[in-house]
Design an enzyme around this catalytic site. Sequence first.
Site, mmCIF file in Angstrom:
data_model
loop_
_atom_site.group_PDB
_atom_site.id
_atom_site.type_symbol
_atom_site.label_atom_id
_atom_site.label_comp_id
_atom_site.label_asym_id
_atom_site.label_seq_id
_atom_site.Cartn_x
_atom_site.Cartn_y
_atom_site.Cartn_z
ATOM 1 N N CYS A 56 38.495 -28.757 39.352
ATOM 2 C CA CYS A 56 38.411 -27.191 40.329
ATOM 3 C C CYS A 56 39.984 -26.438 39.154
ATOM 4 O O CYS A 56 40.355 -27.643 37.996
ATOM 5 C CB CYS A 56 39.016 -27.647 41.869
ATOM 6 S SG CYS A 56 40.725 -28.627 41.237
ATOM 7 N N CYS A 59 43.156 -28.375 38.771
ATOM 8 C CA CYS A 59 42.973 -29.592 38.078
ATOM 9 C C CYS A 59 43.294 -29.074 36.442
ATOM 10 O O CYS A 59 43.809 -29.833 35.587
ATOM 11 C CB CYS A 59 41.575 -30.269 37.646
ATOM 12 S SG CYS A 59 40.663 -31.185 38.993
ATOM 13 N N ASP A 458 3.114 -29.947 1.415
ATOM 14 C CA ASP A 458 3.760 -29.347 0.163
ATOM 15 C C ASP A 458 4.716 -29.552 -1.060
ATOM 16 O O ASP A 458 3.414 -30.177 -1.977
ATOM 17 C CB ASP A 458 5.908 -30.045 0.962
ATOM 18 C CG ASP A 458 6.753 -29.031 0.148
ATOM 19 O OD1 ASP A 458 6.733 -27.721 0.760
ATOM 20 O OD2 ASP A 458 7.544 -30.169 0.030
ATOM 21 N N ASP A 641 7.256 -33.206 2.593
ATOM 22 C CA ASP A 641 9.249 -34.307 2.416
ATOM 23 C C ASP A 641 10.592 -33.809 3.234
ATOM 24 O O ASP A 641 11.437 -34.130 3.500
ATOM 25 C CB ASP A 641 9.456 -34.863 1.310
ATOM 26 C CG ASP A 641 9.892 -33.536 -0.116
ATOM 27 O OD1 ASP A 641 9.613 -32.736 0.009
ATOM 28 O OD2 ASP A 641 10.563 -34.381 -0.270
ATOM 29 N N ASP A 645 9.816 -29.138 6.533
ATOM 30 C CA ASP A 645 8.296 -29.869 6.652
ATOM 31 C C ASP A 645 8.381 -30.564 7.604
ATOM 32 O O ASP A 645 7.064 -30.665 8.386
ATOM 33 C CB ASP A 645 8.023 -30.477 5.798
ATOM 34 C CG ASP A 645 8.001 -29.679 4.182
ATOM 35 O OD1 ASP A 645 7.259 -28.902 4.252
ATOM 36 O OD2 ASP A 645 8.290 -30.563 3.183
#
Length: 768
Positions: A56, A59, A458, A641, A645
Amino acid sequence: MAGPCDVARLAGGAHAMTGAAASVARRLSADELRLASRAVGDGLRQTDLSVPGISCGGCIRKIEDAVGRLPGVARARVNLSTKRLAVDWRESDGPPPLGEALAALGYDACLHATREEEGQDPQLARQIRALAVAGFASMNIMGLSVSVWSGAAGETRDLFHWLSAAIALPTLLYSGRIFFASAWSALRRGQTNMDVPISIGVLLAFAMSLYDTIHHQPHAYFDAAISLLFFLLIGRTLDHVMREKARTAVKGLGRLAAYGATVIDPDGARSYRPTEEIEPGMTLLVPAGERIPVDATVREGRSDIDASIATGESVPEPVLPGSALRAGTLNLTGPLILTATAAAKDSFLAEMIRLMEAAEGGRSRYRRLADRAARLYAPVVHSAAALSFLAWMLASGDWHRAVTIAVAVLIITCPCALGLAVPMVQVVAAKALFERGIMVKDGSAMERLAEIDTVLFDKTGTLTSGRPRLRRDGAMDDAALAVAARMAAHSRHPYAQALAEAGAGLEGQADIAFDGIAEQAGQGLEAQAGGELWRLGRAEWALDPAQAAGMAGTVLARNGRLVQAFAFEDELRPGAAEAAARLRNQGLALEIVSGDTAQAVAPVAADLGIDRVRAGLLPSEKTARLTELGAEGRRALMVGDGLNDAPALVAAHVSIAPGSAADVGRQAADFVFLRSDLRAVPDALAITLAADRLIRQNFAFAVLYNVVALPVAIAGHVTPLVAALAMSGSSILVVANALRLGSGLADRPAQRRAGRERPARALRERPA
């Protein structure tokens, strides 16, 4: 997994500290606080603590007031929603006693965790324990059965039967629960699976054996029931090991996200905040070596950025005020002050994670060959056993004989051979792949690789080495190269490293003594020698404006005048040409999908004879291309790689990454080849095609075995013990056939099955 806060909370509660409070205070030692803290400027360090007991506003005030009064503390802030306490303290004063202060207030606390720890696989451990128990029990019961088969009779035979029952019952309860739980779960939903006939057969065999033991009958089949469990658990454990190697790559990609960043408040104060608390418009300080926490634009500073997560290109990109940056990219050379343009949940990296989660969800719907066979198997076995019982009950009126024959039918048709057909071949195939430097993470990936008709590559780091190399020609001056190499040795930039490598051995050509060499972030290297200014870097920075006009790339300049221009190229990965040729000869369609420019991709495609090229693609566009191929009914292998990718590697029907790939790329891929040679791709395909043939042979044998054995069992010529022996024999034959893969079968030239070769060639002729 419970953390320190959880342990303390369970021990004494959030507000009832007593002994727990003391343990927390001891745990938060000065050394731990120092190691877990971060510098935030102006001589301050910040420590983050998790305080579960915060509930709360009261606190918040109590903790901030108490901690703020500690010696050396400059500021304390509590976040109610995350239950986190951030404390700025002066480094000169040392770490404050935070643990003791919070314990005195009645709160437990621990160092705020930045990443969840990955636990072990409890299911695999449970299966291994069940397998060990079943194996031990099976050996002992079989030993007792041998004594009965050797002629033991009367009370001695009954004693051996009771001893077998005493061993079988706890084994059945412990090792059999894996099958019983699965069968019950299916039955509760009104469905069946392979574990239903297994469970029924094992339980009936044990129940009949126990009945016969009580009534002093000459035969009992405890050995059949437990041996059945043992063989089935072997296949189940091997299958689980193969499946669980395919772990999600989403967590790995999430680790690329910065945990937080230094936020510069309007009053100039600096604080380190978690990424989830960063909002658009905030001003961030990102030092060199850290990742960009959220999408942002550069307000101040110059640097080089590793944007390979977005483009796949490892060559750093220069950034300056006004440049837009994506979350997850790496700041390399200089500090930057940024303006956040998106929250963490809306950033580029979050989009990447969402793409991967969606792709993994699609891949998980793939049904393995064994799973598809199981859908047909269970109804057939149930029907055969039920009809056998009814027929013999009506024919003889002897329920004991009818049940015994039904049990024999269930055991002899038990899917032991079916359960071993796939995992045994895949384990042997995984060994064959490993011997060729190829790691496989998921058994189903072998099945998927055998189904492909298209291969997407790729470029950078996959078809090429990913390391720039100086392009030398007759016009290059060795003396100029020697000077450039001496300067380049002071930088970690990829082009500088390529120059230093190319100029190795030319030290004698450079007779210049530099007074000092300094790197200018995002620009290049600068040095003084005898009153002259030498620069190595971008043409627009190193040259006078008049000379810089129309020039680009990397140059060596003296007093603003061009000395030498340098061009770089990316060499093909070893075996790339042969790999492309072998794949093309098998009727596969080849395509390059790259985040690099069309000008950079075109020479590579020409060298490899690949006419389908898509360049300048973002991660989402690579994934969209795979989705497009899937909609056309094509099954694509993605070979990549880079960080960019990762979503495509997950979205593809199956994927392969080199061992040099980024961590996330390796985690996302189904296969990883550890050697640099790209011929690993057709090699992996050859082995998986051989494995696919053996799996289908094993299935054919299992079907043939059941066609022969089932009528014999229904006719009443097979006891449960003989049924168990026949079942074991079929499993051994399946294992022996699987071992053929390791004896050279995979080394034969890969020939695609005729039924697949024609469609693959037809697909290759389609326009992209």
